[in-house]
Enzyme design. Sequence first.
Site, PDB file in Angstrom:
ATOM      1  N   ASP A 146      40.338  46.366  41.799  1.00  0.00           N
ATOM      2  CA  ASP A 146      38.977  45.950  42.131  1.00  0.00           C
ATOM      3  C   ASP A 146      38.441  46.633  43.369  1.00  0.00           C
ATOM      4  OD1 ASP A 146      37.739  43.819  40.482  1.00  0.00           O
ATOM      5  OD2 ASP A 146      39.763  43.008  40.738  1.00  0.00           O
ATOM      6  N   ASN A 172      36.178  49.361  43.219  1.00  0.00           N
ATOM      7  CA  ASN A 172      35.694  50.736  43.028  1.00  0.00           C
ATOM      8  C   ASN A 172      34.177  50.794  43.130  1.00  0.00           C
ATOM      9  OD1 ASN A 172      38.330  51.316  42.466  1.00  0.00           O
ATOM     10  ND2 ASN A 172      38.059  51.500  40.256  1.00  0.00           N
ATOM     11  N   GLY A 173      33.521  49.802  42.500  1.00  0.00           N
ATOM     12  CA  GLY A 173      32.056  49.775  42.519  1.00  0.00           C
ATOM     13  C   GLY A 173      31.527  49.612  43.936  1.00  0.00           C
ATOM     14  N   TRP A 215      33.072  50.293  46.714  1.00  0.00           N
ATOM     15  CA  TRP A 215      33.414  51.505  47.474  1.00  0.00           C
ATOM     16  C   TRP A 215      32.320  52.557  47.265  1.00  0.00           C
ATOM     17  CZ3 TRP A 215      34.226  56.641  46.515  1.00  0.00           C
ATOM     18  CH2 TRP A 215      34.954  57.374  47.456  1.00  0.00           C
ATOM     19  N   ARG A 234      28.727  54.242  40.462  1.00  0.00           N
ATOM     20  CA  ARG A 234      29.976  53.475  40.308  1.00  0.00           C
ATOM     21  C   ARG A 234      31.126  54.344  39.794  1.00  0.00           C
ATOM     22  NH1 ARG A 234      29.871  48.133  40.258  1.00  0.00           N
ATOM     23  NH2 ARG A 234      31.589  48.057  38.789  1.00  0.00           N
ATOM     24  N   HIS A 251      35.277  54.866  40.524  1.00  0.00           N
ATOM     25  CA  HIS A 251      36.429  54.863  39.616  1.00  0.00           C
ATOM     26  C   HIS A 251      37.264  56.137  39.793  1.00  0.00           C
ATOM     27  CE1 HIS A 251      34.955  51.210  37.984  1.00  0.00           C
ATOM     28  NE2 HIS A 251      33.958  51.739  37.300  1.00  0.00           N
ATOM     29  N   ASN A 300      35.935  43.911  30.041  1.00  0.00           N
ATOM     30  CA  ASN A 300      35.205  45.034  30.652  1.00  0.00           C
ATOM     31  C   ASN A 300      34.288  45.792  29.682  1.00  0.00           C
ATOM     32  OD1 ASN A 300      37.841  45.877  33.023  1.00  0.00           O
ATOM     33  ND2 ASN A 300      35.947  44.756  33.375  1.00  0.00           N
ATOM     34  N   TRP A 301      34.404  45.506  28.381  1.00  0.00           N
ATOM     35  CA  TRP A 301      33.500  46.164  27.419  1.00  0.00           C
ATOM     36  C   TRP A 301      32.055  45.760  27.679  1.00  0.00           C
ATOM     37  CZ3 TRP A 301      35.572  49.967  24.717  1.00  0.00           C
ATOM     38  CH2 TRP A 301      36.922  49.927  24.388  1.00  0.00           C
ATOM     39  N   ARG A 359      40.838  35.509  41.874  1.00  0.00           N
ATOM     40  CA  ARG A 359      41.056  35.034  40.496  1.00  0.00           C
ATOM     41  C   ARG A 359      42.230  35.770  39.862  1.00  0.00           C
ATOM     42  NH1 ARG A 359      35.801  36.036  41.143  1.00  0.00           N
ATOM     43  NH2 ARG A 359      36.019  38.161  40.392  1.00  0.00           N
ATOM     44  N   SER A 399      42.013  36.485  36.534  1.00  0.00           N
ATOM     45  CA  SER A 399      41.271  37.361  35.616  1.00  0.00           C
ATOM     46  C   SER A 399      42.059  37.790  34.378  1.00  0.00           C
ATOM     47  CB  SER A 399      40.750  38.589  36.359  1.00  0.00           C
ATOM     48  OG  SER A 399      39.791  38.210  37.308  1.00  0.00           O
TER      49      SER A 399
HETATM   50  C1  FPP Z   1      37.255  47.379  38.825  1.00  0.00           C
HETATM   51  O1  FPP Z   1      36.423  47.658  39.939  1.00  0.00           O
HETATM   52  C2  FPP Z   1      37.807  48.627  38.275  1.00  0.00           C
HETATM   53  C3  FPP Z   1      37.764  48.980  36.961  1.00  0.00           C
HETATM   54  C4  FPP Z   1      37.168  48.163  35.905  1.00  0.00           C
HETATM   55  C5  FPP Z   1      38.311  50.282  36.522  1.00  0.00           C
HETATM   56  C6  FPP Z   1      39.598  50.697  37.178  1.00  0.00           C
HETATM   57  C7  FPP Z   1      40.080  51.958  36.587  1.00  0.00           C
HETATM   58  C8  FPP Z   1      40.483  53.067  37.269  1.00  0.00           C
HETATM   59  C9  FPP Z   1      40.538  53.148  38.740  1.00  0.00           C
HETATM   60  C10 FPP Z   1      40.998  54.241  36.510  1.00  0.00           C
HETATM   61  C11 FPP Z   1      42.498  54.159  36.415  1.00  0.00           C
HETATM   62  C12 FPP Z   1      43.028  55.112  35.446  1.00  0.00           C
HETATM   63  C13 FPP Z   1      44.275  55.039  34.940  1.00  0.00           C
HETATM   64  C14 FPP Z   1      44.698  56.003  33.893  1.00  0.00           C
HETATM   65  C15 FPP Z   1      45.240  54.028  35.373  1.00  0.00           C
HETATM   66  P1  FPP Z   1      34.901  47.272  39.892  1.00  0.00           P
HETATM   67  O2  FPP Z   1      34.154  48.356  39.202  1.00  0.00           O
HETATM   68  O3  FPP Z   1      34.762  45.910  39.268  1.00  0.00           O
HETATM   69  O4  FPP Z   1      34.503  47.246  41.393  1.00  0.00           O
HETATM   70  P2  FPP Z   1      33.574  46.156  42.089  1.00  0.00           P
HETATM   71  O5  FPP Z   1      34.320  44.850  41.954  1.00  0.00           O
HETATM   72  O6  FPP Z   1      33.480  46.623  43.499  1.00  0.00           O
HETATM   73  O7  FPP Z   1      32.261  46.176  41.369  1.00  0.00           O
END
Ligand code: FPP
Length: 235
Positions: A2, A4-5, A7, A15, A19, A50-51, A172, A174
């Site tokens: 969690d 990435n978004g 960040w 976003r 990732h 996540n879909w 959570r 999740s």
């Molecule tokens: C959740 O952060 C992250 C994801 C749904 C995707 C995670 C996947 C990767 C980092 C790629 C990994 C690749 C492999 C092959 C293992 P979020 O987008 O919900 O972030 P946020 O909570 O800040 O919005």
Amino acid sequence: MDGNGRWARRRHLPRVAGHRAGVRAIRPVMEACDRAGVHILTLYAFSTENWSRPRHEVAALMQLFGETIESEVDELHANGVQIRVIGDRTQLSERLQRKVAEAEGITARNTSAVLNVAINYGGRREIVSAIRELAARGVDLAQLDEEMVSRALYTAGLPDPDLIVRTAGEMRVSNFLLWQSAYAELYVTDTLWPDFGETSINEALHAFSRRERKFGAVPERAPAAVIETLGSPVG
Ligand code: FPP
């Protein structure tokens, strides 16, 4: 994985850039785990929920999974890492399914470490599918026991996780490894996944090493008086 978004948002980036940064964070964490003697790691990359993200984000993530698996498989194989993808792969594109099967095939006999990548993974779906599979095999469901269910999960043959790390401050579970995490220690950090490097994983492992794990029993090191109190009816 969690954060990435968040960040990306902090850097005024899309976003998907978050990732991509999330992918770059994997290697230092794996290497630090290896040095610390942690040889089974599960990355929760994409849940069954996540879909519902925007179509372009889902497409970019699927692309990223394929690219990353393909680009990392040789080095992981050279390091003796077995790759397993856990989750319902029937919903993945045929192309991604092929890449997954190839990576699993190449690394199947490796024994130094296991990297589980959870893609289209949901703990509830995993349990339901395990029970369906057992029923389809003709197992008498009245005789079902925990061991049988464990052996029908995606994680068959692996020990239950000792530690679950949740990044970006989420509190959570999740739908992650619901069955397997019965006694896992939880560690929550505010650090966003792309920033979660060697220092962060070492902090998590250090915190874990200080936990007292009771598995529902009385702690071994508890003073006799405490055991006495717990063992006798109050009053
Ligand atoms: C959740 O952060 C992250 C994801 C749904 C995707 C995670 C996947 C990767 C980092 C790629 C990994 C690749 C492999 C092959 C293992 P979020 O987008 O919900 O972030 P946020 O909570 O800040 O919005």
